[in-house]
Design a protein around this motif. Structure first.
Motif, PDB file in Angstrom:
ATOM      1  N   ILE A  99     -14.983  17.457   3.251  1.00 32.04           N
ATOM      2  CA  ILE A  99     -14.504  18.973   3.474  1.00 32.04           C
ATOM      3  C   ILE A  99     -15.249  19.911   2.473  1.00 32.04           C
ATOM      4  O   ILE A  99     -15.100  19.776   1.217  1.00 32.04           O
ATOM      5  CB  ILE A  99     -12.989  18.870   3.211  1.00 32.04           C
ATOM      6  CG1 ILE A  99     -12.319  17.517   4.014  1.00 32.04           C
ATOM      7  CG2 ILE A  99     -12.374  20.042   3.584  1.00 32.04           C
ATOM      8  CD1 ILE A  99     -10.682  17.547   3.608  1.00 32.04           C
ATOM      9  N   MET A 152     -15.180  19.340   8.407  1.00 31.44           N
ATOM     10  CA  MET A 152     -14.422  20.096   8.026  1.00 31.44           C
ATOM     11  C   MET A 152     -14.490  21.099   7.099  1.00 31.44           C
ATOM     12  O   MET A 152     -15.432  20.973   6.334  1.00 31.44           O
ATOM     13  CB  MET A 152     -12.814  19.659   7.857  1.00 31.44           C
ATOM     14  CG  MET A 152     -12.357  18.610   8.708  1.00 31.44           C
ATOM     15  SD  MET A 152     -11.002  17.529   8.037  1.00 31.44           S
ATOM     16  CE  MET A 152     -12.028  16.134   7.305  1.00 31.44           C
ATOM     17  N   GLN A 154     -13.046  25.100   4.726  1.00 37.36           N
ATOM     18  CA  GLN A 154     -12.189  26.161   4.487  1.00 37.36           C
ATOM     19  C   GLN A 154     -12.698  27.526   4.592  1.00 37.36           C
ATOM     20  O   GLN A 154     -13.807  27.812   3.708  1.00 37.36           O
ATOM     21  CB  GLN A 154     -11.464  26.084   3.090  1.00 37.36           C
ATOM     22  CG  GLN A 154     -10.470  26.938   2.766  1.00 37.36           C
ATOM     23  CD  GLN A 154     -10.195  26.986   1.405  1.00 37.36           C
ATOM     24  OE1 GLN A 154     -10.971  26.816   0.575  1.00 37.36           O
ATOM     25  NE2 GLN A 154      -9.017  27.600   0.786  1.00 37.36           N
ATOM     26  N   VAL A 168      -8.347  26.559   7.467  1.00 42.64           N
ATOM     27  CA  VAL A 168      -9.210  25.168   7.349  1.00 42.64           C
ATOM     28  C   VAL A 168      -9.562  24.776   8.823  1.00 42.64           C
ATOM     29  O   VAL A 168      -8.487  25.015   9.715  1.00 42.64           O
ATOM     30  CB  VAL A 168      -8.336  24.015   6.852  1.00 42.64           C
ATOM     31  CG1 VAL A 168      -9.209  22.886   6.537  1.00 42.64           C
ATOM     32  CG2 VAL A 168      -7.847  24.795   5.409  1.00 42.64           C
ATOM     33  N   GLN A 170     -11.934  22.544  11.818  1.00 44.63           N
ATOM     34  CA  GLN A 170     -12.814  21.258  12.004  1.00 44.63           C
ATOM     35  C   GLN A 170     -13.914  21.695  12.822  1.00 44.63           C
ATOM     36  O   GLN A 170     -14.158  22.788  13.489  1.00 44.63           O
ATOM     37  CB  GLN A 170     -12.046  20.119  12.841  1.00 44.63           C
ATOM     38  CG  GLN A 170     -11.440  20.445  14.220  1.00 44.63           C
ATOM     39  CD  GLN A 170     -12.388  20.639  15.234  1.00 44.63           C
ATOM     40  OE1 GLN A 170     -13.182  20.310  15.282  1.00 44.63           O
ATOM     41  NE2 GLN A 170     -11.842  20.986  16.550  1.00 44.63           N
ATOM     42  N   THR A 373     -13.055  14.778  -0.554  1.00 39.54           N
ATOM     43  CA  THR A 373     -12.233  14.288   0.765  1.00 39.54           C
ATOM     44  C   THR A 373     -10.729  14.366   0.232  1.00 39.54           C
ATOM     45  O   THR A 373     -10.288  15.488   0.744  1.00 39.54           O
ATOM     46  CB  THR A 373     -12.620  12.920   0.900  1.00 39.54           C
ATOM     47  OG1 THR A 373     -12.741  12.051  -0.296  1.00 39.54           O
ATOM     48  CG2 THR A 373     -14.002  12.349   1.414  1.00 39.54           C
ATOM     49  N   ALA A 377      -8.344  17.889   0.577  1.00 39.28           N
ATOM     50  CA  ALA A 377      -7.170  17.834   1.334  1.00 39.28           C
ATOM     51  C   ALA A 377      -6.088  18.179   0.832  1.00 39.28           C
ATOM     52  O   ALA A 377      -5.161  18.815   1.302  1.00 39.28           O
ATOM     53  CB  ALA A 377      -7.421  16.501   2.138  1.00 39.28           C
TER      54      ALA A 377
END
Length: 444
Positions: A99, A152, A154, A168, A170, A373, A377
């Motif tokens: 992410i 993913m 932000q 956020v 994908q 990760t 999250a």
């Protein structure tokens, strides 16, 4: 200004510009987003990096209808594979999707073409600006990121004192509505800092240090006033007059939206956190170059830190030259929730290697993995659905031939977003094939 309309206008301007100049732009093959998962899938024999610190050397992973339904040690169970797709991953490694936090990915395409840059608005206080509606799912950049396991991101606006709200997403979607995992997850505040005075030249007079400090104090006063008004507005059940700026800040005060504050110097970090506390907000610190000097204060206030640019030089000549490499490890080993980030948009493909550097400079390898990760999250408020390989969470992960935090080992062979097997082709791979074939034929 309406971001969506601004983005469409930028696309038209860019198209006209390219046509007028007669420039040749390499076209990427049209890669459509993957369709929904239609069959239960079992991955067998891989080394599973769960994302919460746990590692299963010979594991299985089962997912169906986009969700993980089973994960564990493959040597301790027996399976009925009827009706399932089985992927043999012996000798390979499985990771949760990485992410990328605090990035203008999808808001910029070509740095040298202003019409493709849509990440900042005019003005100092822009809490009403939403980056999500300007996110360009047709950008060529996300495909390159997916090939390194970044699934993913932000999407974050920039500029001004309050830049606006991030969301956020994908990275395999038809449009921003499909892409959104969490809408308007955070507001972004750049803490006002007094710049160093510079000498004037010609008709431009030098600005004194006193005047610069006065300007900074004025911004701080206006910022405090804005938050006070926003809090009062949020507590008003039916405001007589609708104020879009104040309305956009409403969920900062009930905890539904987070406040990300960018600050680096020790005094600025202290001032920023105390400011947020005044309004009952627990902020997320972004940058924090001197955060290692105030660990007890950060722990006392339950502050998460988004460490930026581990591949950098220290700002002070008195600092350890390796401090940027060590910073995340120092904070994480002291018990602070640490997230690793990197500036830019196409640079996000190197995010896994930032975590690899952190692991090489004092942080346990699996804890380093968490910085891109599960820790991320948690900070973004999506840890109930992603960030680790656990039952009930989205099947967003990838299979690598080797160590994904190492440049030599990161070879993503398959990737899944919410159970959908995504296309890993990208412009870089296409150009590599094109010119490899050209020079191979010339050697014959």
């Amino acid at each position: 200004m309406n971001w969506k309309g601004h983005t469409l206008m930028n696309k038209y301007i860019f198209t006209l510009l390219i046509s007028a100049l007669g420039l040749r732009v390499f076209a990427q093959a049209n890669i459509s987003p993957a369709g929904p998962q239609d069959k239960k899938t079992v991955i067998m024999g891989a080394k599973l990096h769960i994302g919460n610190g746990q590692v299963i050397e010979n594991g299985y992973l089962i997912f169906d209808k986009g969700k993980i339904t089973g994960v564990g040690d493959a040597t301790t169970v027996r399976f009925d594979f009827s009706g399932s797709t089985v992927i043999n991953a012996n000798g390979k490694q499985v990771y949760p999707g990485f992410i990328a936090p605090v990035t203008n990915l999808g808001l910029a395409e070509y740095e040298s073409v202003k019409a493709t840059l849509d990440f900042a608005e005019i003005g100092t206080f822009n809490p009403h600006i939403r980056s999500l509606v300007a996110y360009n799912t047709d950008s060529k950049v996300p495909a390159t990121l997916r090939s390194n396991g970044v699934l993913m991101a932000q999407i974050t606006p920039q500029g001004g004192t309050i830049s606006g709200s991030s969301s956020v997403v994908q990275l395999d979607a038809w449009n921003w509505e499909d892409a959104a995992l969490r809408k308007d997850d955070a507001q972004h505040l750049n803490w006002p800092v007094t710049p160093k005075p510079r000498p004037g030249f010609g008709s431009r007079a030098a600005v004194s240090e006193e005047l610069l400090k006065e300007r900074t104090q004025k911004i701080l006063f206006e910022l405090d006033q804005l938050f006070a008004e926003a809090k009062a507005y949020a507590e008003t059940e039916k405001p007589a007059v609708i104020n879009t700026r104040l309305a956009a800040m409403k969920h900062l005060f009930d905890g539904q939206q987070k406040l990300f504050i960018s600050a680096d110097a020790q005094k600025d970090i202290t001032a920023a956190i105390n400011f947020a506390k005044k309004y009952g907000i627990t902020p997320v610190l972004v940058g924090g170059e001197e955060a290692y000097l105030m660990i007890p204060f950060l722990k006392e206030n339950n502050i998460s830190v988004v460490v930026k640019q581990p591949h950098a030089l220290p700002n002070s000549v008195d600092d350890d030259v390796n401090l940027p490499y060590k910073n995340a490890g120092i904070l994480a080993n002291a018990g602070i929730n640490v997230v690793v980030s990197i500036d830019g948009y196409w640079q996000q493909r190197n995010l896994p290697f930032m975590a690899g550097t952190v692991a090489a400079w004092g942080l346990d390898k699996e804890k380093a993995l968490q910085t891109i990760t599960l820790n991320t999250a948690k900070v973004l408020g999506i840890d109930k659905s992603t960030g680790s390989l656990e039952n009930g969470k989205d099947a967003t992960f990838f299979i690598s031939a080797g160590d994904a935090l190492d440049m030599k080992g990161n070879r993503v062979e398959q990737a899944f977003i919410q159970g959908r097997s995504i296309n890993l082709d990208n412009l870089h791979k296409q150009l590599d094939k094109k010119f490899s074939a050209k020079y191979a034929s010339e050697k014959k």
